[in-house]
Design a protein around this motif. Structure first.
Motif, PDB file in Angstrom:
ATOM      1  N   LYS A 201       0.838  -1.195   0.000  1.00 54.36           N
ATOM      2  CA  LYS A 201       0.000   0.000   0.000  1.00 54.36           C
ATOM      3  C   LYS A 201       0.875   1.249   0.000  1.00 54.36           C
ATOM      4  O   LYS A 201       1.787   1.369   0.818  1.00 54.36           O
ATOM      5  CB  LYS A 201      -0.914   0.020   1.237  1.00 54.36           C
ATOM      6  N   GLU A 235     -12.377  -2.878  10.465  1.00 55.40           N
ATOM      7  CA  GLU A 235     -13.039  -3.239   9.200  1.00 55.40           C
ATOM      8  C   GLU A 235     -14.543  -3.311   9.408  1.00 55.40           C
ATOM      9  O   GLU A 235     -14.997  -3.708  10.489  1.00 55.40           O
ATOM     10  CB  GLU A 235     -12.548  -4.606   8.724  1.00 55.40           C
ATOM     11  N   ASP A 254      -4.669 -13.496  12.097  1.00 58.31           N
ATOM     12  CA  ASP A 254      -4.960 -13.002  10.751  1.00 58.31           C
ATOM     13  C   ASP A 254      -4.327 -11.632  10.504  1.00 58.31           C
ATOM     14  O   ASP A 254      -3.922 -11.322   9.390  1.00 58.31           O
ATOM     15  CB  ASP A 254      -6.492 -12.916  10.600  1.00 58.31           C
ATOM     16  N   GLN A 394      -6.132   4.242   5.283  1.00 53.75           N
ATOM     17  CA  GLN A 394      -7.286   3.980   4.422  1.00 53.75           C
ATOM     18  C   GLN A 394      -8.556   4.075   5.240  1.00 53.75           C
ATOM     19  O   GLN A 394      -8.503   3.773   6.431  1.00 53.75           O
ATOM     20  CB  GLN A 394      -7.184   2.609   3.727  1.00 53.75           C
TER      21      GLN A 394
END
Ligand code: BG6
Length: 504
Positions: A201, A235, A254, A394
């Motif tokens: 990114k 998220e 994760d 983001q």
């Protein structure tokens, strides 16, 4: 606005063949192929280049290409997707598709590797091969071993052989060590590219540029001036049909020793002597080496219950497909970490990540120490203004600085105001998946943005005590909230609070 798109000034990657194991999988469809399409558009693919897709499904190369065409077109044109929002250039895709072939093969069968070898003998890449293991984690070790047994990892004169390995790399310290041992038995470290897509990114790569390309921030970047650091990856998505994978993984495995630790090490590292891969990776590794292992008492594991995420009803995690009705897998985790070195001793780093949260928000927030209030005694100012420097990774990529300003009027009052830089106001950002840079770097042999064996192991070492304490009931939080109350308490007991979630 600047029209500068950095990629266009790079040279095409050196000639090679890309072999993708897991060619019909989601990762290949959704990210690798759109990334290769973007690389083709930017003229960064090798002049002599071929892609060989390998998967179990029986299919001709022609059918494989036809299927890919529709999928890639969909991903590129879809609004809001990783690579999406762009127009699909049929001529660029046709040029790439011409170089794609497919073969069905079972990775447990040595014959598959013999066939790959035959195909490679005719490939135009001059003997250099990049193997991409877009397969389930339990196949990483065996696939590398079989590639080695077939003689596919030996570098012919003047050519190279490299392997990209996806995450999760191991599921704890012992398994990561075992996997490193296994693959390092067949490959040298320089041939291994352990991927962490966060490093692809732009905003993540900008952390180093921001810190070390400016004279302004670095003198303040230490325990004398910084109170604490918060790293958030929140998220709105739930487990999205990945229940089977997620049940045995959970939020900690994760996201934390990989993605969040990339952000943690980039923010805490010392300046490297150069941008050479080992110089950068050594400094990142030193952060992990100085980080005491996380304490289970300073960790909160959470799981979402039914709720509403931005108007979308979300069911209880335990009712998701392939999830046990009494699952204790965490979908949220918060940790307090420290870095015991001269720069950071005494500065807490709070990390949190969760699914089905109220907003999508990836940010690093640095809280500076407050100014003394004495000067303002007797005025309307009762509490110091909080100085925050926030790297918003983001969405709404940008950087903001919060400071206090006098509220106009006859009395002395301060209010927090924001100075904000938005990427999109200055740079023309091309839609991309993040994998473009990583694939290109692997082809050019630049390991800077990849994980070295010791970094992976050290990351697992830091979180291992929290993994060892797994098995207790997680703290619950409603989908669409900011996480469990226990995570708020983790900071509150040290007189601090999480920043509200920003983003969309
Ligand atoms: C992946 C995780 O590695 O990263 C996912 O397996 C997660 O669970 C994803 O959603 C987040 O990445 P991004 O690029 O969407 O922020």
């Amino acid at each position: 606005m600047s029209d500068r798109i950095a990629r266009t000034d790079a040279a095409p990657a050196p000639d090679c063949t890309l072999v993708i194991f897991g060619a019909t999988g989601d990762l290949t469809h959704r990210l690798l192929m759109p990334a290769l399409y973007n690389l083709a558009r930017w003229k960064l693919l090798p002049t002599h280049f071929a892609i060989l897709g390998v998967s179990r499904t029986e299919m001709s190369s022609q059918d494989y290409r036809a299927d890919l065409t529709e999928r890639v077109r969909g991903f590129i044109t879809q609004k809001g997707g990783e690579a999406g929002g762009g127009t699909f250039d049929d001529a660029v895709w046709a040029g790439l598709a011409d170089r794609i072939s497919y073969m069905a093969g079972d990775l447990a069968d040595p014959k598959t590797f013999a066939s790959v070898k035959e195909r490679l003998a005719e490939a135009p890449g001059g003997g250099s091969v990049l193997f991409y293991l877009a397969v389930a984690a339990n196949l990483f070790g065996p696939t590398v071993r079989r590639l080695g047994e077939a003689g596919l990892l030996q570098e012919p004169e003047g050519a190279w052989r490299r392997v990209i390995i996806e995450k999760p790399f191991g599921h704890d310290l012992a398994s990561a060590r075992a996997l490193n041992r296994e693959i390092l038995g067949c490959l040298s470290e320089e041939q291994i590219f352990r991927i962490d897509h966060f490093l692809g990114k732009e905003t993540v790569q900008n952390i180093m540029a921001f810190r070390f390309g400016n004279g302004l921030f670095e003198p303040l970047w230490n325990r004398d001036h910084i109170d604490h650091v918060q790293i958030t990856v929140s998220e709105t998505v739930g487990v999205e049909g990945r229940g089977r994978f997620y049940e045995t993984t959970g939020a900690l495995r994760d996201m934390v020793p990989n993605h969040l630790f990339q952000l943690f090490t980039l923010v805490a590292m010392e300046p490297p002597v150069s941008f050479a891969a080992e110089a950068v990776r050594d400094k990142k590794q030193e952060v992990l080496l100085a980080a005491p292992s996380a304490s289970p008492e300073a960790a909160v594991r959470g799981q979402y219950t039914a709720g509403d995420v931005q108007g979308r009803p979300v069911k209880d995690y335990r009712h998701e497909p392939d999830v046990a009705g009494d699952s204790r897998t965490e979908t949220f985790v918060a940790l307090r970490l420290a870095v015991d070195n001269w720069r950071w001793a005494g500065v807490p780093f709070y990390l949190r990540t969760g699914k089905a949260m109220t907003r999508r928000d990836t940010e690093i927030a640095i809280r500076f120490k407050p100014a003394p209030l004495a000067l303002f005694r007797g005025t309307g100012v009762e509490a110091p203004i909080e100085n925050w420097l926030v790297l918003q990774l983001q969405p709404d990529e940008g950087i903001s600085l919060q400071f206090g300003a006098k509220v106009p009027g006859q009395t002395v009052r301060l209010d927090a105001v924001d100075m904000r830089f938005c990427y999109k106001d200055y740079f023309k950002i091309e839609p991309s998946t993040g994998y473009e840079t990583l694939i290109y770097d692997a082809m050019t042999g630049d390991s800077t943005l990849f994980q070295r064996a010791d970094m992976i192991e050290e990351g697992w070492r830091v979180v291992q005590p929290v993994l060892d304490a797994e098995g207790s009931e997680p703290a619950f939080y409603a989908a669409g909230s900011t996480g469990p109350a226990e995570a708020d308490a983790l900071l509150a007991r040290e007189g601090r609070a999480w920043r509200p979630l920003h983003g969309a």
